[in-house]
Design a protein around this motif. Structure first.
Motif, mmCIF file in Angstrom:
data_model
loop_
_atom_site.group_PDB
_atom_site.id
_atom_site.type_symbol
_atom_site.label_atom_id
_atom_site.label_comp_id
_atom_site.label_asym_id
_atom_site.label_seq_id
_atom_site.Cartn_x
_atom_site.Cartn_y
_atom_site.Cartn_z
ATOM 1 N N THR A 22 27.178 -15.880 -15.162
ATOM 2 C CA THR A 22 26.254 -15.959 -16.289
ATOM 3 C C THR A 22 25.980 -14.559 -16.809
ATOM 4 O O THR A 22 25.618 -13.665 -16.052
ATOM 5 C CB THR A 22 24.933 -16.634 -15.874
ATOM 6 N N ILE A 24 23.617 -12.426 -19.223
ATOM 7 C CA ILE A 24 22.290 -12.512 -19.824
ATOM 8 C C ILE A 24 22.105 -11.339 -20.775
ATOM 9 O O ILE A 24 22.183 -10.185 -20.367
ATOM 10 C CB ILE A 24 21.190 -12.495 -18.742
ATOM 11 N N ASP A 25 21.879 -11.657 -22.038
ATOM 12 C CA ASP A 25 21.675 -10.631 -23.071
ATOM 13 C C ASP A 25 20.174 -10.452 -23.270
ATOM 14 O O ASP A 25 19.478 -11.365 -23.701
ATOM 15 C CB ASP A 25 22.345 -11.069 -24.366
ATOM 16 N N LEU A 26 19.677 -9.263 -22.945
ATOM 17 C CA LEU A 26 18.250 -8.966 -23.071
ATOM 18 C C LEU A 26 17.921 -8.162 -24.323
ATOM 19 O O LEU A 26 16.758 -7.807 -24.536
ATOM 20 C CB LEU A 26 17.775 -8.194 -21.836
ATOM 21 N N ALA A 31 16.331 -12.848 -27.400
ATOM 22 C CA ALA A 31 16.474 -12.583 -25.965
ATOM 23 C C ALA A 31 15.371 -13.259 -25.168
ATOM 24 O O ALA A 31 14.253 -13.422 -25.684
ATOM 25 C CB ALA A 31 16.462 -11.079 -25.714
ATOM 26 N N PRO A 32 15.659 -13.677 -23.971
ATOM 27 C CA PRO A 32 16.966 -13.560 -23.335
ATOM 28 C C PRO A 32 17.883 -14.705 -23.764
ATOM 29 O O PRO A 32 17.444 -15.824 -23.968
ATOM 30 C CB PRO A 32 16.653 -13.652 -21.850
ATOM 31 N N THR A 33 19.155 -14.384 -23.909
ATOM 32 C CA THR A 33 20.181 -15.368 -24.222
ATOM 33 C C THR A 33 21.128 -15.447 -23.040
ATOM 34 O O THR A 33 21.560 -14.420 -22.530
ATOM 35 C CB THR A 33 20.970 -14.953 -25.488
ATOM 36 N N PHE A 34 21.427 -16.663 -22.595
ATOM 37 C CA PHE A 34 22.294 -16.881 -21.436
ATOM 38 C C PHE A 34 23.633 -17.426 -21.889
ATOM 39 O O PHE A 34 23.697 -18.362 -22.683
ATOM 40 C CB PHE A 34 21.646 -17.886 -20.477
ATOM 41 N N HIS A 35 24.721 -16.839 -21.394
ATOM 42 C CA HIS A 35 26.080 -17.289 -21.678
ATOM 43 C C HIS A 35 26.740 -17.569 -20.336
ATOM 44 O O HIS A 35 26.854 -16.662 -19.499
ATOM 45 C CB HIS A 35 26.882 -16.212 -22.418
ATOM 46 N N THR A 36 27.164 -18.809 -20.113
ATOM 47 C CA THR A 36 27.836 -19.154 -18.864
ATOM 48 C C THR A 36 29.338 -19.128 -19.089
ATOM 49 O O THR A 36 29.852 -19.779 -20.002
ATOM 50 C CB THR A 36 27.399 -20.536 -18.356
#
Length: 65
Positions: A22, A24-26, A31-36
């Protein structure tokens, strides 16, 4: 590799096959945006193990929280 399935029935624990990570863009405006990111694996999604609520309670009692 396995990963915990967050859609399992509450109070139980289920893990599925398949490596993932994962990101996580802070820094973004939302934000926060999670990309799996999921690795390609023909067994992805197969159940690795599943514990019922009573089995999970027994494990926690034996090993501690």
């Amino acid at each position: 590799m396995t990963r915990v399935d967050l859609t399992a029935t509450p109070g139980t624990e289920r893990a599925v096959m398949g490596a993932s990570a994962t990101l996580i863009d802070l820094t973004g405006p939302h934000a926060p945006t999670f990309h799996t990111l999921v690795a390609r694996d023909p067994r992805t999604g197969e159940t690795a193990y599943e514990l019922t609520a009573s089995e999970l309670t027994s494990v926690i009692a034996e090993l501690g929280p």
